[in-house]
Design a protein around this motif. Structure first.
Motif, PDB file in Angstrom:
ATOM      1  N   TYR A  38       0.833  -1.212   0.000  1.00 14.94           N
ATOM      2  CA  TYR A  38       0.000   0.000   0.000  1.00 14.94           C
ATOM      3  C   TYR A  38       0.864   1.258   0.000  1.00 14.94           C
ATOM      4  O   TYR A  38       1.799   1.394   0.784  1.00 14.94           O
ATOM      5  N   LEU A  39       0.531   2.182  -0.870  1.00  9.73           N
ATOM      6  CA  LEU A  39       1.172   3.484  -0.912  1.00  9.73           C
ATOM      7  C   LEU A  39       0.098   4.558  -0.749  1.00  9.73           C
ATOM      8  O   LEU A  39      -0.781   4.684  -1.595  1.00  9.73           O
ATOM      9  N   PRO A  40       0.153   5.348   0.329  1.00 10.04           N
ATOM     10  CA  PRO A  40      -0.829   6.423   0.507  1.00 10.04           C
ATOM     11  C   PRO A  40      -0.693   7.446  -0.624  1.00 10.04           C
ATOM     12  O   PRO A  40       0.352   7.544  -1.259  1.00 10.04           O
ATOM     13  N   PRO A  41      -1.734   8.226  -0.865  1.00 12.99           N
ATOM     14  CA  PRO A  41      -1.642   9.269  -1.896  1.00 12.99           C
ATOM     15  C   PRO A  41      -0.520  10.258  -1.572  1.00 12.99           C
ATOM     16  O   PRO A  41      -0.228  10.525  -0.405  1.00 12.99           O
ATOM     17  N   ALA A  42       0.100  10.789  -2.604  1.00 16.46           N
ATOM     18  CA  ALA A  42       1.125  11.819  -2.407  1.00 16.46           C
ATOM     19  C   ALA A  42       0.470  13.041  -1.758  1.00 16.46           C
ATOM     20  O   ALA A  42      -0.727  13.296  -1.941  1.00 16.46           O
ATOM     21  N   THR A  43       1.252  13.796  -1.023  1.00 13.48           N
ATOM     22  CA  THR A  43       0.736  14.940  -0.273  1.00 13.48           C
ATOM     23  C   THR A  43      -0.079  15.881  -1.151  1.00 13.48           C
ATOM     24  O   THR A  43      -1.135  16.355  -0.760  1.00 13.48           O
ATOM     25  N   GLY A  44       0.342  16.152  -2.340  1.00 11.88           N
ATOM     26  CA  GLY A  44      -0.371  17.062  -3.225  1.00 11.88           C
ATOM     27  C   GLY A  44      -1.692  16.512  -3.731  1.00 11.88           C
ATOM     28  O   GLY A  44      -2.503  17.242  -4.295  1.00 11.88           O
ATOM     29  N   LYS A  45      -1.936  15.212  -3.538  1.00 11.43           N
ATOM     30  CA  LYS A  45      -3.181  14.574  -4.001  1.00 11.43           C
ATOM     31  C   LYS A  45      -4.267  14.574  -2.932  1.00 11.43           C
ATOM     32  O   LYS A  45      -5.358  14.088  -3.159  1.00 11.43           O
ATOM     33  N   CYS A  46      -3.962  15.102  -1.758  1.00  8.58           N
ATOM     34  CA  CYS A  46      -4.914  15.110  -0.647  1.00  8.58           C
ATOM     35  C   CYS A  46      -5.682  16.430  -0.635  1.00  8.58           C
ATOM     36  O   CYS A  46      -5.082  17.503  -0.603  1.00  8.58           O
ATOM     37  N   ASP A  47      -7.005  16.328  -0.651  1.00  9.35           N
ATOM     38  CA  ASP A  47      -7.841  17.528  -0.569  1.00  9.35           C
ATOM     39  C   ASP A  47      -8.080  17.948   0.878  1.00  9.35           C
ATOM     40  O   ASP A  47      -8.183  19.131   1.183  1.00  9.35           O
ATOM     41  N   ILE A  48      -8.193  16.957   1.762  1.00  8.40           N
ATOM     42  CA  ILE A  48      -8.417  17.196   3.189  1.00  8.40           C
ATOM     43  C   ILE A  48      -7.451  16.313   3.960  1.00  8.40           C
ATOM     44  O   ILE A  48      -7.251  15.149   3.615  1.00  8.40           O
ATOM     45  N   ASN A  49      -6.849  16.868   5.014  1.00  6.40           N
ATOM     46  CA  ASN A  49      -5.915  16.125   5.849  1.00  6.40           C
ATOM     47  C   ASN A  49      -6.421  16.035   7.283  1.00  6.40           C
ATOM     48  O   ASN A  49      -6.804  17.047   7.871  1.00  6.40           O
ATOM     49  N   VAL A  50      -6.411  14.818   7.813  1.00 10.27           N
ATOM     50  CA  VAL A  50      -6.766  14.551   9.203  1.00 10.27           C
ATOM     51  C   VAL A  50      -5.482  14.112   9.903  1.00 10.27           C
ATOM     52  O   VAL A  50      -4.767  13.260   9.372  1.00 10.27           O
ATOM     53  N   PRO A  51      -5.098  14.657  11.020  1.00  8.50           N
ATOM     54  CA  PRO A  51      -5.805  15.602  11.876  1.00  8.50           C
ATOM     55  C   PRO A  51      -5.429  17.069  11.649  1.00  8.50           C
ATOM     56  O   PRO A  51      -5.872  17.924  12.405  1.00  8.50           O
ATOM     57  N   ALA A  52      -4.648  17.380  10.619  1.00 10.11           N
ATOM     58  CA  ALA A  52      -4.198  18.765  10.417  1.00 10.11           C
ATOM     59  C   ALA A  52      -5.363  19.731  10.211  1.00 10.11           C
ATOM     60  O   ALA A  52      -5.381  20.818  10.796  1.00 10.11           O
ATOM     61  N   GLN A  53      -6.349  19.338   9.390  1.00  6.62           N
ATOM     62  CA  GLN A  53      -7.471  20.239   9.113  1.00  6.62           C
ATOM     63  C   GLN A  53      -8.713  19.910   9.933  1.00  6.62           C
ATOM     64  O   GLN A  53      -9.479  20.799  10.294  1.00  6.62           O
ATOM     65  N   TYR A  54      -8.932  18.639  10.187  1.00  7.44           N
ATOM     66  CA  TYR A  54     -10.073  18.178  10.991  1.00  7.44           C
ATOM     67  C   TYR A  54      -9.542  17.157  11.986  1.00  7.44           C
ATOM     68  O   TYR A  54      -8.728  16.311  11.635  1.00  7.44           O
ATOM     69  N   SER A  55     -10.022  17.238  13.220  1.00  6.12           N
ATOM     70  CA  SER A  55      -9.495  16.336  14.254  1.00  6.12           C
ATOM     71  C   SER A  55     -10.055  14.928  14.160  1.00  6.12           C
ATOM     72  O   SER A  55      -9.469  13.997  14.702  1.00  6.12           O
TER      73      SER A  55
END
Length: 176
Positions: A38-55
């Motif tokens: 498994y490879l998570p999406p690259a940082t630039g492919k994320c529209d929303i980040n948990v917990p940075a934007q939502y807890s």
């Protein structure tokens, strides 16, 4: 004559084991997902980040619109998730992002992840079921049945007491 055939087959197998030991030993049966792949999406492919934007994952899911990629950072998230939009929910990997289901008055131990939309992807989590008294509970619950375009992949899913890993709920008599 049968003994000669049997002896010949045995000799052939023994010779093969000595001539090709690494290729025979290297073959093994693997059941389940290749979790290490498994490879998570690259940082630039994320529209929303948990917990940075939502807890919480649920707060991020509520804020999302169809087509959103939600990236969940490492941690243990003690919550139940309701997904009713076409989103991609991506954890940091099964050894890094855990969703622990909770028994609440609203959910009554029926699910940890509830998918109620088409074209949903849930990937890269350890998802733990709820210890429920209900035998029809599930760690991942789909409703209505059928759901299309949904991918539950690269997850380690553990059933809670009394329930299963997956369940489909809904009316199977839908018309097209």
């Amino acid at each position: 004559m049968n003994r000669i055939k049997l002896l010949s087959v045995l000799v052939f197998i023994i010779i093969c084991l000595f001539i090709f030991p690494s290729s025979i030993a290297a073959q093994e049966t693997i059941i389940g997902a290749n979790l290490a792949g498994y490879l998570p999406p690259a940082t630039g492919k994320c529209d929303i980040n948990v917990p940075a934007q939502y807890s919480t994952i649920q707060a991020a899911t509520d804020a999302a619109i169809d087509g959103t990629t939600i990236c969940v950072g490492p941690g243990i998230y003690n919550e139940n998730i309701r997904i009713n939009k076409a989103i991609r929910l991506s954890g940091s990997g099964v050894n890094r992002s855990t969703i622990n289901g909770l028994f609440t008055d609203e959910d009554q131990g029926l699910y940890t992840v509830f998918v109620n939309a088409n074209n949903v992807t849930v990937e890269g989590f350890l998802i733990k079921g709820i210890d429920s008294i209900y035998t029809y509970s599930a760690t991942v619950l789909f409703h209505p049945d059928p759901i299309s375009g949904t991918n539950i992949r690269y997850n380690w899913i553990v059933a809670g007491g009394g329930g299963g890993q997956f369940a489909l709920r809904g009316d199977n008599n839908q018309t097209n």
